[in-house]
Enzyme design. Structure first.
Site, PDB file in Angstrom:
ATOM      1  N   HIS A 275       0.757  -1.204   0.010  1.00 20.10           N
ATOM      2  CA  HIS A 275       0.084   0.124  -0.014  1.00 20.10           C
ATOM      3  C   HIS A 275       0.769   1.223  -0.012  1.00 20.10           C
ATOM      4  O   HIS A 275       0.444   2.300   0.753  1.00 20.10           O
ATOM      5  CB  HIS A 275      -1.033   0.034   1.242  1.00 20.10           C
ATOM      6  CG  HIS A 275      -2.081  -0.922   1.271  1.00 20.10           C
ATOM      7  ND1 HIS A 275      -2.810  -1.465   2.549  1.00 20.10           N
ATOM      8  CD2 HIS A 275      -2.304  -1.831   0.187  1.00 20.10           C
ATOM      9  CE1 HIS A 275      -3.661  -2.468   2.055  1.00 20.10           C
ATOM     10  NE2 HIS A 275      -3.501  -2.645   0.872  1.00 20.10           N
TER      11      HIS A 275
ATOM     12  N   HIS B  16      -6.855   0.417   4.056  1.00 16.71           N
ATOM     13  CA  HIS B  16      -6.459   0.182   2.965  1.00 16.71           C
ATOM     14  C   HIS B  16      -6.623   1.184   1.938  1.00 16.71           C
ATOM     15  O   HIS B  16      -7.500   2.059   1.835  1.00 16.71           O
ATOM     16  CB  HIS B  16      -7.253  -1.136   2.641  1.00 16.71           C
ATOM     17  CG  HIS B  16      -6.897  -2.391   3.263  1.00 16.71           C
ATOM     18  ND1 HIS B  16      -7.279  -3.642   3.020  1.00 16.71           N
ATOM     19  CD2 HIS B  16      -6.389  -2.524   4.563  1.00 16.71           C
ATOM     20  CE1 HIS B  16      -6.888  -4.645   4.039  1.00 16.71           C
ATOM     21  NE2 HIS B  16      -6.274  -3.843   4.933  1.00 16.71           N
TER      22      HIS B  16
END
Length: 215
Positions: A151, A195
């Site tokens: 990420h 996320h």
């Protein structure tokens, strides 16, 4: 065909507001209820870079730092645009980050030590994990195993229009260029406490509004 995501369950947690780290470090989370770390569980072996033992049944629990304060770099290797860039993520280079990961490991050990797991979890895997009992040994374990959670953000960071730093302006146009916008997670100046997929959807919707308003 059967398919299974590598993640079966998620959980999010915060470092307590009275934790000692906050005596010297500002809370990096975007809000008072935003998480600092994430727990991910999988009912199978998931340990990239380490071969699975030939026998045994495994449950993998991953601690993810989702409000990191360490800042990495991406630099040009040379004047050749085809050369791979120099990437240094600089993981765990701040007191907050290593403190949070230590506390996450402790919380996971408490979690799997609950009576509900007594007939399922027979013990930790590996000598380094088994030895992770105090802060120093937990830190050594974390530093020896830390990797990306895929990420990354900030390589084309957004900044105010007149700022000399950053890559894109608030309208997502690349500074010093005409007709070029960037609309992906690279424009986020900091990792969101989540996320990145959801925030990218929001960014794309905002970009769509900006583009339609200007054309």
């Amino acid at each position: 065909m059967f398919a299974n995501n590598v993640v079966n369950n998620f959980g999010f947690a915060r470092i307590p507001s009275n934790a000692t780290i906050f005596k010297t470090t500002h809370d990096p989370a975007p809000g008072p209820l935003s998480p600092h770390w994430e727990i991910i569980t999988s009912n199978f072996w998931f340990n990239p870079g380490i071969a699975q033992p030939p026998t045994g049944s495994f449950m993998t629990i991953i601690a993810v730092l989702i409000s990191p304060t360490s800042r990495g770099t991406v630099k040009l290797r040379s004047s050749n645009p085809l050369d791979k860039p120099l990437i240094d993520p600089k993981y765990l280079t701040t007191d907050f980050d290593i403190f949070t990961m230590r506390e996450a490991v402790k919380a996971i050990l408490r979690f799997v030590g609950a009576p509900a797991w007594s007939d399922y979890v027979i013990g930790p895997f590996g000598d380094s994990f088994s030895a992770a009992k105090e802060d120093a040994s937990i830190e050594a374990y974390v530093r020896g195993l830390t990797t990306t959670i895929f990420h990354p953000v900030g390589t084309a960071s957004m900044s105010p229009t007149q700022a000399k730093s950053g890559v894109v302006n608030p309208d997502l146009k690349v500074k010093g260029a005409d007709g070029l916008r960037i609309v992906d997670a690279s424009v986020f100046p900091f990792v969101p406490s989540a996320h990145t997929q959801g925030p990218v959807y929001l960014l794309a919707e905002r970009a769509s509004d900006i583009i339609k308003a200007q054309n």
